[in-house]
Design an enzyme around this catalytic site. Structure first.
Site, PDB file in Angstrom:
ATOM      1  CG  ASP A 157      -0.335  -0.172   2.640  1.00  0.00           C
ATOM      2  OD1 ASP A 157       0.115  -0.710   2.811  1.00  0.00           O
ATOM      3  OD2 ASP A 157      -1.171   0.556   3.584  1.00  0.00           O
ATOM      4  CD  GLU A 197       8.097  -7.994  -0.723  1.00  0.00           C
ATOM      5  OE1 GLU A 197       6.505  -7.926  -0.805  1.00  0.00           O
ATOM      6  OE2 GLU A 197       7.873  -9.465  -0.356  1.00  0.00           O
ATOM      7  CG  HIS A 246       0.472  -1.359   8.064  1.00  0.00           C
ATOM      8  ND1 HIS A 246      -0.794   0.345   8.439  1.00  0.00           N
ATOM      9  CD2 HIS A 246       1.111  -1.729   6.913  1.00  0.00           C
ATOM     10  CE1 HIS A 246      -1.208   1.293   6.306  1.00  0.00           C
ATOM     11  NE2 HIS A 246       0.253  -0.043   6.052  1.00  0.00           N
ATOM     12  CG  HIS A 247       3.883  -3.005   6.226  1.00  0.00           C
ATOM     13  ND1 HIS A 247       3.447  -3.976   7.253  1.00  0.00           N
ATOM     14  CD2 HIS A 247       3.012  -2.568   5.753  1.00  0.00           C
ATOM     15  CE1 HIS A 247       2.608  -4.223   6.001  1.00  0.00           C
ATOM     16  NE2 HIS A 247       2.714  -4.104   4.996  1.00  0.00           N
ATOM     17  N   GLY A 285      27.067 -16.064  -2.733  1.00  0.00           N
ATOM     18  CA  GLY A 285      26.783 -17.222  -2.468  1.00  0.00           C
ATOM     19  C   GLY A 285      25.493 -17.490  -2.111  1.00  0.00           C
ATOM     20  CG  ASP A 302      18.441 -31.715  -5.504  1.00  0.00           C
ATOM     21  OD1 ASP A 302      19.449 -30.754  -5.638  1.00  0.00           O
ATOM     22  OD2 ASP A 302      18.141 -33.181  -4.762  1.00  0.00           O
ATOM     23  CG  ASN A 313      22.820 -33.709  -6.501  1.00  0.00           C
ATOM     24  OD1 ASN A 313      22.102 -32.660  -6.268  1.00  0.00           O
ATOM     25  ND2 ASN A 313      23.330 -33.005  -6.418  1.00  0.00           N
ATOM     26  N   GLY A 330      19.857 -33.603  -2.571  1.00  0.00           N
ATOM     27  CA  GLY A 330      20.117 -32.387  -1.803  1.00  0.00           C
ATOM     28  C   GLY A 330      20.842 -32.573  -2.050  1.00  0.00           C
ATOM     29  CD  GLU A 360      26.282 -26.110   2.025  1.00  0.00           C
ATOM     30  OE1 GLU A 360      27.446 -26.289   2.669  1.00  0.00           O
ATOM     31  OE2 GLU A 360      26.128 -24.725   1.744  1.00  0.00           O
TER      32      GLU A 360
END
Length: 564
Positions: free
Chosen positions: A28, A51, A114-115, A417, A444, A471, A473, A477
């Site tokens: 708004d 956003e 608000h916000h 990253g 993925d 693959n 996951g 990592e």
């Protein structure tokens, strides 16, 4: 010159920056401005699902156009985008972040609307943006033209994000229209300063038999493509790039030696950088991901470094030297040196393979697909002048050594990253350069963060090719730490069903592939459907990773010092 609204003044300036699309989410406090965006000639509104994705899309757009804009609402919206803006700051990407905020009188009174944080303070979020931008302003009816121009000049000069707060009442305030265009990004270097730099460079280059250039991301952002090409055309100079500078140098040029990643580089790139009598660092700051965890070895006392607004020759610094001016001056100097043609480097990494060289195996029809076969197929498919976008992880490290076709661009985010970045960034790259087909390779796990923007791509009838590496996951990592840990697992999705679920309809085609033959067929389908979004789910073994990633993962594990 008749008066115009503040909103129109800002939009005119955005068009001067070659911005044709504005990304964001309505709220708004920005709706009045969005009315003007919708009505402004030559601008299209691109509403994203959130956003953060809008900021990522703006980042990708800017990497091809030189600038981008994202519009959010106060507080909840702008804080959702701030991670994307921080990534743009870290990687020197010019993005104009516009926040629609409560009316001037409301903010001045500290009204708990608000916000806000309900404490009467309206600059909390602006101060957060101050850490990841090079200029910011809260616009008023009195200061808007001067502040808009000041902030956008900073964006042009530094090639980094800026932030504008646009109160609801200021949007329609009347101000004089601009009477002159924004000034050029960089004023020419002072001739005496440039001469002093060149004298120092000439002294360093005296007696040099080999000269090499190492280019990074700042070379791309600060317009060094042309000057680098001129240097390679006029003198027998070797050129290597960081992964962040991939594509800024023509990989088919005779002097191209490949991607430099410290001790993990292929021999031609490492020899070109480390054995040169003089090394020119062109917009190539040292960071861990581009130097193989700081395993780089630059020639001691024989380095010329070109950075935004300054140049260094060995230890002598020349503040105020523009990078493009310095590189052009060096080109003239090196051209006169009559260097011998470099020898002994071997085939550059990234150069086209000779007909008599062994080709990467494409596999048999029933053989399970591997990383090596995937990247061989991507390389076979990539069209000239395409945009290869690679998500941080297995995709980025696989793409890093992939030869780019002529006039191709490469987009990745190895320094910040932020996983999930590349899917919305591909929305941005495809809109920024519709004549270039964007080809995204994404894992993925990363896709699951921002998958909903497949719907935005389809809504705008965009035709990128999206290759999802399934693959099972977070393989990157797992390679660093926790190979079997539950925190590196993800939910199992039906990836080929996503475009339809997000409203793609007949504007999208999908394929799931498990063998090299199926992947080749899927890419053939992509060639046959240049006007549609093509999603290919490539199923790969969980622990199969590019060799470079495996080597760097060991290095990063050592840096993190988690122990056994």
């Amino acid at each position: 010159m008749p008066d115009i609204t503040v909103g129109e003044y800002l939009l005119r300036r955005l068009r001067e920056l070659d911005i044709e699309h504005v990304f964001g989410v309505p709220g708004d406090y920005n709706l009045g401005f969005l009315d003007q965006v919708i009505d402004f000639p030559g601008l299209d509104w691109v509403g994203t699902c959130n956003e953060l994705d809008a900021g990522y899309a703006a980042d990708g757009y800017s990497r091809l156009r030189g600038a981008a804009a994202v519009v959010t609402t106060f507080g909840v919206g702008e804080l959702s985008a701030v991670n994307a803006v921080a990534g743009s700051y870290a990687e020197s990407v010019p993005v104009v972040a516009v926040t629609g905020m409560p009316a001037t009188a409301v903010a001045a009174a500290g009204t708990p609307v608000h916000h806000t944080l309900m404490d009467g303070e309206y600059d909390h979020f602006g101060r957060m943006f101050a850490e990841v931008t090079v200029a910011r302003a809260t616009l008023t009816a009195d200061n808007a033209p001067a502040e808009i121009d000041r902030v956008l000049r900073a964006l042009r000069r530094h090639r980094r994000p800026v932030h504008l707060n646009l109160p609801t009442d200021v949007v329609l305030a009347r101000v004089p229209a601009p009477t002159a265009p924004l000034p050029a990004a960089d004023a020419p270097t002072d001739p005496e300063l440039l001469r002093a730099f060149l004298d120092a460079a000439a002294h360093l280059l005296e007696g040099a038999r080999t000269v090499s250039v190492l280019a990074g991301h700042e070379a791309d952002r600060h317009g060094l493509r042309g000057p680098l090409a001129d240097l390679l055309d006029s003198a027998p100079v070797r050129a290597a790039v960081y992964s962040t500078g991939k594509g800024v140098v023509d990989e088919h040029a005779p002097g191209f030696a490949g991607v430099y990643t410290g001790e993990f580089s292929a021999k031609p790139a490492r020899a070109a950088v480390e054995d040169a009598d003089c090394l020119i660092l062109a917009g190539a700051p040292v960071t861990d991901t581009v130097t193989g965890g700081f395993t780089h070895h630059f020639p001691v006392g024989r380095t010329i470094e070109l950075r935004p607004c300054r140049a260094t020759v060995d230890r002598a610094e020349f503040t105020g030297v523009v990078m493009a001016d310095a590189l052009r001056a060096l080109t003239g100097l090196i051209h006169k040196m009559r260097l011998p043609e470099p020898t002994g480097y071997g085939q550059p990494a990234g150069a086209p393979r000779r007909a008599d060289e062994p080709q990467p195996t494409r596999g048999t029809e029933a053989e399970a697909l591997t990383q090596d076969q995937l990247w061989a197929a991507v390389g076979d498919f990539l069209p000239e002048a395409s945009v290869l976008v690679a998500e941080q992880g297995t995709a980025f490290f696989g793409a890093q050594e992939l030869p780019l076709p002529r006039d191709a661009r490469f987009v990745g985010q190895p320094m910040w990253g932020s996983i999930g970045y590349t899917l919305p960034a591909t929305l941005g790259t495809q809109l920024a350069a519709p004549e270039r087909r964007s080809v995204l390779v994404i894992g993925d796990g990363s896709l699951q963060l921002t998958a909903q923007e497949l719907g935005t791509m389809a809504r705008h009838s965009l035709p990128p090719v999206v290759v999802v590496i399934n693959n099972d996951g977070y393989t990157v990592e797992r390679a660093i730490h926790g190979a079997t840990a539950a925190y590196n697992d993800i939910a199992s999705w039906d990836y080929t069903a996503l475009p339809a679920a997000f409203g793609g309809g007949d504007r999208c085609v999908t394929r799931r592939v498990t063998t090299p033959a199926e992947l080749a067929d899927a890419f053939s389908l992509a060639v046959a459907t240049p006007d549609r979004l093509v999603l290919i789910e490539a199923v790969l073994p969980r622990d199969d990773a590019p060799e470079l990633l495996t080597a760097l993962a060991d290095r990063f594990a050592e840096q993190n010092d988690y122990g056994a």
